[in-house]
Design a protein around this motif. Structure first.
Motif, mmCIF file in Angstrom:
data_model
loop_
_atom_site.group_PDB
_atom_site.id
_atom_site.type_symbol
_atom_site.label_atom_id
_atom_site.label_comp_id
_atom_site.label_asym_id
_atom_site.label_seq_id
_atom_site.Cartn_x
_atom_site.Cartn_y
_atom_site.Cartn_z
ATOM 1 N N LEU B 491 0.826 -1.205 0.000
ATOM 2 C CA LEU B 491 0.000 0.000 0.000
ATOM 3 C C LEU B 491 0.860 1.254 0.000
ATOM 4 C CD1 LEU B 491 -2.994 -0.452 2.491
ATOM 5 C CD2 LEU B 491 -3.103 0.040 0.031
ATOM 6 N N GLU B 492 1.892 1.228 0.803
ATOM 7 C CA GLU B 492 2.766 2.399 0.885
ATOM 8 C C GLU B 492 3.392 2.696 -0.483
ATOM 9 O OE1 GLU B 492 5.851 2.081 3.822
ATOM 10 O OE2 GLU B 492 6.654 4.080 3.373
ATOM 11 N N ALA B 493 3.892 1.661 -1.104
ATOM 12 C CA ALA B 493 4.512 1.855 -2.422
ATOM 13 C C ALA B 493 3.481 2.339 -3.435
ATOM 14 C CB ALA B 493 5.150 0.545 -2.890
ATOM 15 N N ALA B 494 2.303 1.756 -3.416
ATOM 16 C CA ALA B 494 1.262 2.146 -4.373
ATOM 17 C C ALA B 494 0.802 3.577 -4.112
ATOM 18 C CB ALA B 494 0.083 1.175 -4.284
ATOM 19 N N ARG B 495 0.684 3.931 -2.851
ATOM 20 C CA ARG B 495 0.271 5.298 -2.498
ATOM 21 C C ARG B 495 1.295 6.315 -3.006
ATOM 22 N NH1 ARG B 495 2.143 8.084 1.686
ATOM 23 N NH2 ARG B 495 2.731 6.209 2.841
ATOM 24 N N LYS B 496 2.565 5.965 -2.901
ATOM 25 C CA LYS B 496 3.591 6.900 -3.383
ATOM 26 C C LYS B 496 3.507 7.064 -4.904
ATOM 27 C CE LYS B 496 6.653 6.545 0.558
ATOM 28 N NZ LYS B 496 7.815 5.851 1.160
ATOM 29 N N SER B 497 3.273 5.965 -5.596
ATOM 30 C CA SER B 497 3.090 6.064 -7.053
ATOM 31 C C SER B 497 1.887 6.953 -7.368
ATOM 32 C CB SER B 497 2.875 4.676 -7.664
ATOM 33 O OG SER B 497 4.091 3.969 -7.715
ATOM 34 N N TYR B 498 0.844 6.735 -6.614
ATOM 35 C CA TYR B 498 -0.378 7.521 -6.801
ATOM 36 C C TYR B 498 -0.118 9.008 -6.593
ATOM 37 C CZ TYR B 498 -4.908 9.333 -4.961
ATOM 38 O OH TYR B 498 -6.026 10.073 -4.673
ATOM 39 N N PHE B 517 -4.348 14.185 -20.067
ATOM 40 C CA PHE B 517 -5.470 13.343 -20.472
ATOM 41 C C PHE B 517 -5.016 12.048 -21.147
ATOM 42 C CE2 PHE B 517 -7.610 17.318 -19.520
ATOM 43 C CZ PHE B 517 -8.714 16.860 -18.818
ATOM 44 N N ALA B 518 -3.821 12.027 -21.667
ATOM 45 C CA ALA B 518 -3.268 10.751 -22.151
ATOM 46 C C ALA B 518 -3.120 9.775 -20.989
ATOM 47 C CB ALA B 518 -1.915 10.973 -22.814
ATOM 48 N N GLY B 519 -2.919 10.306 -19.793
ATOM 49 C CA GLY B 519 -2.779 9.459 -18.612
ATOM 50 C C GLY B 519 -4.055 9.311 -17.814
ATOM 51 N N SER B 520 -5.158 9.788 -18.357
ATOM 52 C CA SER B 520 -6.369 9.852 -17.532
ATOM 53 C C SER B 520 -6.905 8.476 -17.162
ATOM 54 C CB SER B 520 -7.438 10.677 -18.255
ATOM 55 O OG SER B 520 -7.775 10.077 -19.498
ATOM 56 N N VAL B 521 -7.046 7.592 -18.140
ATOM 57 C CA VAL B 521 -7.557 6.250 -17.819
ATOM 58 C C VAL B 521 -6.546 5.471 -16.967
ATOM 59 C CG1 VAL B 521 -8.218 4.011 -18.801
ATOM 60 C CG2 VAL B 521 -9.241 6.118 -19.693
ATOM 61 N N PRO B 522 -5.252 5.510 -17.318
ATOM 62 C CA PRO B 522 -4.295 4.858 -16.413
ATOM 63 C C PRO B 522 -4.363 5.429 -14.974
ATOM 64 C CG PRO B 522 -3.258 5.268 -18.536
ATOM 65 C CD PRO B 522 -4.608 5.915 -18.590
ATOM 66 N N TYR B 523 -4.556 6.733 -14.846
ATOM 67 C CA TYR B 523 -4.692 7.322 -13.502
ATOM 68 C C TYR B 523 -5.927 6.764 -12.804
ATOM 69 C CZ TYR B 523 -5.953 11.041 -10.100
ATOM 70 O OH TYR B 523 -6.352 11.736 -8.977
ATOM 71 N N LEU B 524 -7.019 6.673 -13.527
ATOM 72 C CA LEU B 524 -8.233 6.092 -12.934
ATOM 73 C C LEU B 524 -7.967 4.651 -12.486
ATOM 74 C CD1 LEU B 524 -11.871 6.314 -14.204
ATOM 75 C CD2 LEU B 524 -10.875 4.090 -13.677
ATOM 76 N N MET B 525 -7.307 3.899 -13.330
ATOM 77 C CA MET B 525 -7.040 2.497 -12.981
ATOM 78 C C MET B 525 -6.096 2.407 -11.777
ATOM 79 S SD MET B 525 -8.938 0.707 -14.948
ATOM 80 C CE MET B 525 -8.310 -0.979 -14.766
ATOM 81 N N LEU B 526 -5.139 3.298 -11.723
ATOM 82 C CA LEU B 526 -4.213 3.328 -10.592
ATOM 83 C C LEU B 526 -4.968 3.667 -9.303
ATOM 84 C CD1 LEU B 526 -0.831 5.351 -10.623
ATOM 85 C CD2 LEU B 526 -2.115 4.790 -8.562
ATOM 86 N N ALA B 527 -5.764 4.721 -9.360
ATOM 87 C CA ALA B 527 -6.475 5.159 -8.152
ATOM 88 C C ALA B 527 -7.504 4.123 -7.716
ATOM 89 C CB ALA B 527 -7.143 6.513 -8.418
ATOM 90 N N GLY B 528 -8.207 3.541 -8.687
ATOM 91 C CA GLY B 528 -9.210 2.519 -8.351
ATOM 92 C C GLY B 528 -8.549 1.307 -7.721
ATOM 93 N N ASN B 529 -7.421 0.927 -8.259
ATOM 94 C CA ASN B 529 -6.668 -0.206 -7.735
ATOM 95 C C ASN B 529 -6.196 0.075 -6.303
ATOM 96 O OD1 ASN B 529 -4.675 -2.148 -7.208
ATOM 97 N ND2 ASN B 529 -3.951 -2.197 -9.321
ATOM 98 N N LEU B 530 -5.620 1.247 -6.119
ATOM 99 C CA LEU B 530 -5.118 1.616 -4.787
ATOM 100 C C LEU B 530 -6.239 1.636 -3.753
ATOM 101 C CD1 LEU B 530 -2.987 2.792 -2.822
ATOM 102 C CD2 LEU B 530 -3.550 5.065 -3.738
ATOM 103 N N VAL B 531 -7.351 2.260 -4.112
ATOM 104 C CA VAL B 531 -8.449 2.371 -3.135
ATOM 105 C C VAL B 531 -9.013 0.988 -2.799
ATOM 106 C CG1 VAL B 531 -10.783 3.269 -2.783
ATOM 107 C CG2 VAL B 531 -9.000 4.764 -3.696
#
Lengths: 596, 596
Positions: B491-498, B517-531
């Motif tokens: 979680l700590e590592a993922a939070r830092k990436s986030y 916006f090129a990173g928008s869906v990857p950002y969503l996937m990252l945040a959804g995964n982290l949460v």
């Protein structure tokens, strides 16, 4: 949507990554240089674009059908197959001795891709026939060769592979079909086979079933399985067709995709016994079957690339045409075609990079195959064979797994229209789902990669691949420009993750098999990803050199950009896989079976 | 395969992650404690397992059909919907003032999951009706409320959302339907709407269409769109049904999945004008529609979780039953059920962890919604509203994207049988493909996440979520045992990436929108995964405490294991996404449009 074969990209791969001029130095390949490749590919493109591709939707909407044991293929298939046979396409890679054209796999694989892009369902019939030919060439008696090879290679007859039974899928040890020796040297075969692709159809005069069965008294397990030829119609000494054999199609399946390809349940011997002829020696059937399987596995990997290419073309066409929303960078005032939007570009680039990366791997593997089979130097043959065998599970596993990502993105690019069947994007999403399953699931490929291809030699071949990648990194680092540096950096990092995993796999396969095999599919995905990224790195080196020569700037620049994208967007997945394999080996098996 | 609602896991989430006893402190929720939740969920499970779930395959094999403007729903749907309405299920979360039960979303969301697992196609009718109710409650005049709400909430009538037109999908600025004011205060509505879910059917007496259209002379773009109620049958002052309105279904779509749900093309006003009634004020239609959309987006996210759960159950049942091959660890001599094999376990665990993780996120979000709407303290309401709004694109986007991975794995676990339609696994794979598209594609959710939810406040809410995650990490670190430590570390590592990505998004949204916006869906996937990983981390804390109390050891241990698996196998994907977003921002747009 019409399909346009990517002849230029295929030739780029054939010329520069597979080094066709070196292939043309191999004995028997003297006429198979770049000019030949170009001529064959252009003719292949024309035939498949015009004749085969238009039947793709027809086959989906009007699947092959079964009635009273007779299978009628989708409208147009029979006529197209006749043209396919007459064009000599079935014999492309096969022995001139039996009427084939004897072209190297390097060219043949490119043609396979085109055929499969045009129509996965149609292409399956030749694919299985290729397998039957390979098995007979390798292990068949002279009599069997004389009777069957010419007709199969000409496309007059077709072939099938009969492995699966209701209780025996991945686990062929469970095969129960049996064969009784007859006084005349033939056998009577009894049993039920399922999932037999083109097990019955109306496109050829005869169907040559290759069937796994146990001879009475054979050992249990895979060491008691033999391989038989069981023709649909018996063949007279003069090659004419005789009686109908006791091998009947009792039904075909209702499937998610590849609906034009009849998937048969075959019943052997319900009316006294199907006449079969032993291929090679008794109890060595699995070994021979693997000859077919290895050819078929590679070919199924190519199917993954092929459907990815088709889905990509479909998505690009829609993205260029559909107008929706204003670009976020304000480059267009008002609504623009959706290819202006960064997320659509991200999806298209992902589709493109995965397709080009897996294509580069497959064609590189094909040239290793050619060298392994034809090079005069034994050590060179051995090295190429090892390299090819290492790549087969990656071509099969990775190319088909990514085809599911690519076709899913293809639907997504279409938005709501993607979900409407008439749009056509959904067909690729449905069709491709079988590719990770048949001819050995991804897990079966991964077992092969872990067991036979990595652990057995202590990771030697796996590490030799890494050493080659390191050389490519060094060449990239010597180039100016951001893309080359970015690719070198991403490759280096991915290679290090890969090597950690190889060490882990080698260390654990025997000692802690659950840990090693829990990571088997992730390892396959990591290795497949790395090798595709590496091949695109090689492509970048070539493209840079070609650019400097002033050759085809648009194409070469696009190749560099695609390699760059692959390295930055797709290679980083390797690290997530490494973490899961090494860090997560235990948690895969931690939950007790009854807690699911 | 029969479906069994995961009542225990839903109650675990409701009790411990959503803190139902705190929800029951909110005004109006006094009766909505754990006992109520349990009673409602058990009844909901019974109804859906017995009545709705058996219609899932029926609806797929016998889709709703259209003839001469009349839509006949799949066999059994009409009767089941009658029971659904009579059971009061439509009113579960709605105002008691109009006959609803006024239960908090925390409980309602769990019931939505069960309904959707039972039958995605069936559940869409209530889902859209919920949206219509929300819009009328929020923006409708007293007269509209009086006429429509009770009938909608009772399930006597159903509702639809009419946004899309052939040229206007994600881009509602392009809506062309128009409305002409009439002397009596009503409007005449004209236009064509497509993709209207349950736009026509035979399950209710009346259909209440909520329609976006432009009043004559309204501004261009989204600021000139108004919202209208257009009932299928006009309603008299006494509530009785009158004349048929000029709103007709001219066809329904032939789709990849959710085939029982009729997707209508509606033609308004071809016979003189459809009578419509303005909702709220002119030109504020989009704002009101977003009320419906936000409820619907959350609900579609729950659909993703629901279909994942169903696919998981299907795969587990097959894995327990299918015998194939000997386990690599030699734990069984001879062939064993495939659940013994590490790669099958990896697939099942991936399916399970993604399902439980997204469920935990959704139910946690629901309790924030309840606090945001009912808490007496304004600051608490505001904080919860911000948290909920941040989570909505994650619930919608991440849960639906992962449903495609989960259902694909579900097919894969079945091997060749997965590709046969009668097996049932393929239906989930087909059905779920719409979830990342309707109610706003994943890209639209991601735009919302980047623009309104992250950049607008300079990343404040996004960072507040990270701060909460950090607290969970600290609690985990204080626990003994490998799983807690592994989860804390991941979680700590993922939070830092986030956080790196949040900074990148905030810095680039205005300055370099293409990169952000090129990173928008990857950002969503990252945040959804982290949460999701975070919520499972919270679940691990609870499970550890419950284990110490001696409560339900098997369940709690499984929860810990699932959190452990999620952290080790799925959280590392966040780093690959970070690399792609930050390192690869440029290469997304690098290829010129004409080079595709």
């Amino acid at each position: 949507m019409s399909y346009k074969a990517p002849v230029k990209d295929l030739l780029f791969n054939i010329e520069h990554l597979a080094n066709i001029e070196a292939v043309a130095q191999l004995p028997g390949c003297e006429d198979a240089g770049l000019d030949t490749a170009q001529a064959v590919l252009e003719e292949c493109a024309r035939f498949n674009e015009d004749v085969v591709a238009p039947l793709n939707v027809v086959g989906d909407t009007q699947p092959s059908s079964w009635k009273d044991g007779v299978v009628t293929t989708s409208p147009g298939f029979k006529e197209a197959f006749k043209q396919y046979a007459e064009g000599g396409w079935q014999g492309l890679q096969h022995e001139p001795e039996y009427g084939g054209q004897g072209l190297p796999k390097t060219i043949g694989a490119a043609c396979q891709e085109i055929l499969n892009s045009a129509n996965l369902s149609f292409a399956l019939c030749p694919l299985l026939t290729d397998g039957a030919i390979e098995a007979l060439v390798t292990a068949g008696s002279d009599a069997l060769k004389a009777t069957y090879l010419e007709k199969l290679i000409s496309g007059q007859w077709t072939g099938t592979m009969n492995l699966t039974e209701p209780q025996a899928g991945s686990d062929l040890a469970l095969v129960r079909s049996r064969a009784e020796p007859q006084p005349d040297g033939s056998y009577k075969v009894f049993g039920t086979k399922i999932f037999i692709t083109y097990g019955e159809h109306d496109m050829a005069e005869n169907i040559v079933h290759l069937v796994l069965a146990r001879v009475q008294g054979a050992p249990e397990g895979v060491k008691g399985i033999s391989l038989f030829v069981v023709p649909k119609f018996l063949v007279g000494a003069d090659g004419t067709l005789g009686d109908r054999n006791d091998a009947y199609c009792v039904s075909i399946e209702h499937k998610l995709g590849i609906k034009a390809s009849p998937t048969a349940v075959l019943q052997f011997g319900d009316h006294g016994g199907a006449i079969g002829y032993l291929v090679g020696e008794e109890n060595r059937g699995l070994e021979y079957m693997f000859i077919m399987m290895n050819a078929a596995r590679y070919a199924v990997g190519v199917q993954g690339i092929a459907v990815s290419e088709r889905a990509y073309q479909h998505a690009v066409a829609y993205a260029r045409e559909r107008v929706q929303s204003r670009p976020v960078d304000g480059s267009v005032k008002g609504s623009a075609t959706i290819i202006h939007h960064p997320d659509v570009r991200r999806m298209l680039m992902t589709m493109r990079a995965l397709t080009e990366g897996t294509r580069a791997t497959a064609i590189t593997a094909a040239s290793a195959y050619d060298a392994a089979h034809r090079h005069p130097d034994a050590e060179t043959r051995r090295e190429n064979q090892a390299f090819y065998e290492f790549l087969v599970p990656l071509v099969k596993g990775y190319s088909t797994e990514i085809s599911q990502e690519v076709t899913s993105l293809g639907v997504q690019v279409h938005g709501g229209m993607g979900f409407i069947e008439e749009t056509g994007a959904a067909q690729y999403y449905r069709d491709c789902k079988i590719l990770t399953i048949y001819e050995g699931t991804t897990a079966i490929q991964a077992n092969d990669l872990v067991g036979r291809k990595t652990s057995r030699d202590g990771g030697q071949v796996a590490k030799a691949v890494a050493a080659q990648i390191e050389k490519t990194e060094a060449e990239l680092k010597a180039l100016p420009g951001e893309p080359a540096q970015a690719v070198a950096k991403a490759l280096e990092a991915a290679r290090k993750s890969y090597l950690e995993v190889v060490e882990f796999i080698v260390a654990n396969t025997r000692e802690n098999p659950n840990a090693a095999f829990a990571g088997s599919v992730p390892y396959l995905m990591l290795a497949g990803n790395l090798v595709a990224g590496w091949q695109l790195g090689r492509a970048l080196l070539v493209a840079t050199a070609e650019l400097a020569k002033g050759n085809d700037a648009g194409f070469m620049q696009a190749k560099i950009t695609t390699a760059h994208f692959y390295a930055e967007h797709l290679l980083p997945r390797t690290h997530a896989l490494r973490d899961a394999i090494i860090g997560g080996a235990h948690s895969v098996m931690e939950l007790p079976m009854d807690a699911y």
